[in-house]
Scaffold this active site. Structure first.
Site, mmCIF file in Angstrom:
data_model
loop_
_atom_site.group_PDB
_atom_site.id
_atom_site.type_symbol
_atom_site.label_atom_id
_atom_site.label_comp_id
_atom_site.label_asym_id
_atom_site.label_seq_id
_atom_site.Cartn_x
_atom_site.Cartn_y
_atom_site.Cartn_z
ATOM 1 N N GLU A 61 0.860 -1.178 0.000
ATOM 2 C CA GLU A 61 0.000 0.000 0.000
ATOM 3 C C GLU A 61 0.898 1.229 0.000
ATOM 4 O OE1 GLU A 61 -3.477 -0.300 2.787
ATOM 5 O OE2 GLU A 61 -2.355 -2.054 3.460
ATOM 6 N N ARG A 304 5.842 -13.622 9.338
ATOM 7 C CA ARG A 304 6.446 -12.324 9.050
ATOM 8 C C ARG A 304 7.815 -12.232 9.709
ATOM 9 N NH1 ARG A 304 3.118 -7.546 11.564
ATOM 10 N NH2 ARG A 304 4.991 -6.444 10.911
ATOM 11 N N LYS A 314 3.879 0.839 10.181
ATOM 12 C CA LYS A 314 3.966 2.093 9.436
ATOM 13 C C LYS A 314 3.419 3.258 10.246
ATOM 14 C CE LYS A 314 3.753 0.490 4.624
ATOM 15 N NZ LYS A 314 2.938 0.527 3.388
#
Length: 601
Positions: A61, A304, A314
């Protein structure tokens, strides 16, 4: 997916390789076509045979800079595609215009290319030599996504809900309580279609309604309790401008994008595992309506990347930037790819670290020292060596003139550019009466195990002569201001008899006559806490994550430039010229990683 450092090692097996190889053996996607109008099963059937039987994607994104966790996803998706003769798409999941900016699009594109991956590749389904772009935007498919949403409404698989966000949240239930049907769930398809088009045409206020899938409010998987598909947002989109005032939710858009791009293996991190049933439900529903071709993509999840002393949220990284706790997204302390790059990390080091971290279904933390080790292992064979003094104090060889002719006399010294490359050439510098040494290389009284400078001790000036320390001068406050020594004749490195005098201490130095002034920034881990994120963000910051030194370096660094493999400052670690701070003759070096220390044991 083997690095240059481990090129002779066998490729480690992992569950994703097993899945891909099994699909290839069974020919799961062998009949696919590529080309035509994306999103139409009939056009795909009329397309050309797809030479890439494996298609992966990296779908960030564009709402911030990529971080080290994204580096692993980039490496995994692009390397798997390359290994099996496939293609990896770079796709911008730009479904939230309120948080997305062109700056982030540009930074993502730059990070992927810097890591060594192309978004334009030769496609043998086209004319020979043709480069096919494999860069996509979710917004490219907004028209199709809207058409697919209307199909779901007409088929009775979606409805417009006009409850307040609080009411929707309360009615959703939790892990112990089933959800409650919305009072708008029983509307007819015609009523829902009319209302959905009113949403599209701007006749409803932001937040007044959402489009939801009609699945099962009692499902144990909360993600299947009528998830949202579209919301109203009057915001200018970086790609589509003001064409739309409704935008698809990420969980709705993402599966459709995968299907339109003929992705075979949609690789995600474990937090998306609970979303996989909706992913499959949506694609199966649209395929049943003839909007998508089958077989559709499958989603696979891996653990992850969690690195100690690092945060990859973020939102929290943006807080550090916007509140001025760091010098932008590319601050060398930041775990962003831009920050790691500015600090001195190389693409090879990051890819080696990703490879060593493994690909598994189980999580865990990887120690930060493993990241530094990957950098050292890739730089050590290629980094140019240099001497630098970071906390300088002057050493005066008091009998220099007596032995060398005059106080102004200078002697030539040489050292290899890299001792691991005997054919790589030499660097040259001077030695004279006055040299700069590290302040910590002198003690008035010898501590246990200390073999450097103290009165009466012999020490070799590396690549130079052997000296005997005779004493030191301190100011009124006791601060060391000068060290004195005498020269031992015929002990210059590389000359006959140089090793006749045995010493236990060997120190680095820089001659005052040809020293280059430098600013050196010693970076440490940004967070003092090993697993940050659970407490107050600012309380977890390492207050000593940056120490700035005014030092001296040997003359070979006078022409140092941004880029390349950087330098190993002997004793101190690996350094690069700072890309932003070095200009107009000012040399600023960033420490990428120190030499090996006890934390790695």
């Amino acid at each position: 997916m083997t690095s240059s450092v481990d090129k002779d090692a066998a490729k480690p097996s992992n569950f994703l390789r097993n899945v891909i190889e099994d699909d290839l053996e069974k020919g799961v996607y062998a009949a696919r076509k590529w080309g035509g109008s994306p999103g139409d099963a009939q056009h795909h059937a009329q397309g050309m045979p797809d030479p890439a039987k494996v298609r992966t994607r990296f779908p960030p994104e564009p709402n911030g800079y990529l971080h080290i966790g994204h580096a692993k996803s980039i490496w995994l998706n692009f390397e798997l595609a390359k290994e099996y003769g496939g293609v990896c798409h770079l796709r911008f999941d730009d479904t939230n215009p309120e948080k997305e900016e062109q700056e982030y699009v540009d930074s993502i594109r730059d990070a992927v290319e810097w890591l060594g991956y192309e978004t334009y590749v030769a496609d043998s389904a086209l004319a020979p030599g043709t480069l096919q772009p494999h860069e996509y935007f979710a917004s490219d498919y907004f028209d199709f996504m809207y058409r697919a949403a209307e199909y779901l409404v007409i088929a009775g698989l979606a409805y417009v809900d006009e409850q307040t966000p609080g009411q929707i949240r309360a009615a959703r239930g939790d892990f112990n309580t089933h959800g409650t049907d919305s009072p708008f769930r029983t509307r007819s398809p015609d009523e829902n279609l009319t209302r959905f088009r009113q949403m599209r045409d701007g006749e409803l206020e932001d937040g007044a309604a959402i489009l939801r899938a009609k699945i099962d409010m009692a499902n144990p998987n909360i993600n299947l309790r009528d998830p949202a598909l579209y919301r109203i947002r009057r915001a200018t989109h970086h790609n589509t401008g003001d064409k739309w005032c409704i935008y698809p939710m990420y969980t709705y858009a993402h599966p459709i994008e995968d299907a339109l791009e003929q992705i075979t293996h949609s690789i995600a991190t474990l937090e998306f595992e609970d979303q996989r049933p909706f992913y499959d439900w949506l694609l199966a529903s649209l395929a049943e309506g003839g909007l998508l071709a089958s077989p559709h993509p499958r989603q696979y999840e891996f653990a992850r990347l969690n690195v100690t002393h690092v945060i990859t949220s973020k939102r929290k990284l943006r807080q550090l930037v916007e509140d001025g706790h760091v010098d932008g997204w590319d601050d060398p302390r930041m775990p962003t790819i831009a920050g790691l790059r500015r600090r001195g990390y190389t693409p090879e080091a990051l890819k080696l670290f990703c490879e060593r971290s493994g690909v598994t279904k189980s999580g865990g933390w990887i120690d930060y020292s493993s990241l530094e080790a990957a950098l050292r292992d890739t730089l050590d064979p290629i980094a140019t060596r240099a001497m630098a003094v970071l906390d300088p104090v002057k050493l005066v060889i008091t009998d220099w003139a007596e032995l060398m002719g005059s106080d102004a006399s200078l002697d030539d010294c040489t050292a290899p550019l890299n001792p691991r490359d005997p054919e790589g050439g030499m660097r040259r510098f001077k030695i004279g009466r006055e040299v700069w040494i590290e302040r910590t290389d002198y003690e008035d009284v010898q501590p246990k195990g200390f073999f450097r400078l103290f009165p009466g001790n012999k020490v070799r000036l590396k690549y130079g002569h052997t000296i005997i320390c005779t004493g030191a001068t301190r100011d009124a406050e006791g601060k060391l201001v000068e060290v004195q020594a005498t020269l031992i004749p015929d002990t210059k490195s590389g000359t006959p008899g140089a090793d006749a005098v045995k010493v236990k201490g060997n120190i680095t130095w820089v001659a005052a006559a040809d020293a280059v002034p430098v600013e050196v920034r010693l970076y440490e881990r940004l967070f003092a806490t090993a697993q940050p994120g659970s407490g107050e963000l600012l309380d977890e910051l390492n207050k000593e994550s940056l120490v700035t030194c005014a030092g001296f370096a040997e003359p070979s660094l006078a022409v140092a430039k941004v880029g390349g493999a950087g330098f190993q400052f002997e004793r101190h670690g690996y350094f690069v010229v700072d890309a932003k701070a070095s200009h107009d003759g000012r040399l600023v070096f960033n420490r990428a990683a120190g030499m090996r220390d006890g934390r790695e044991k």
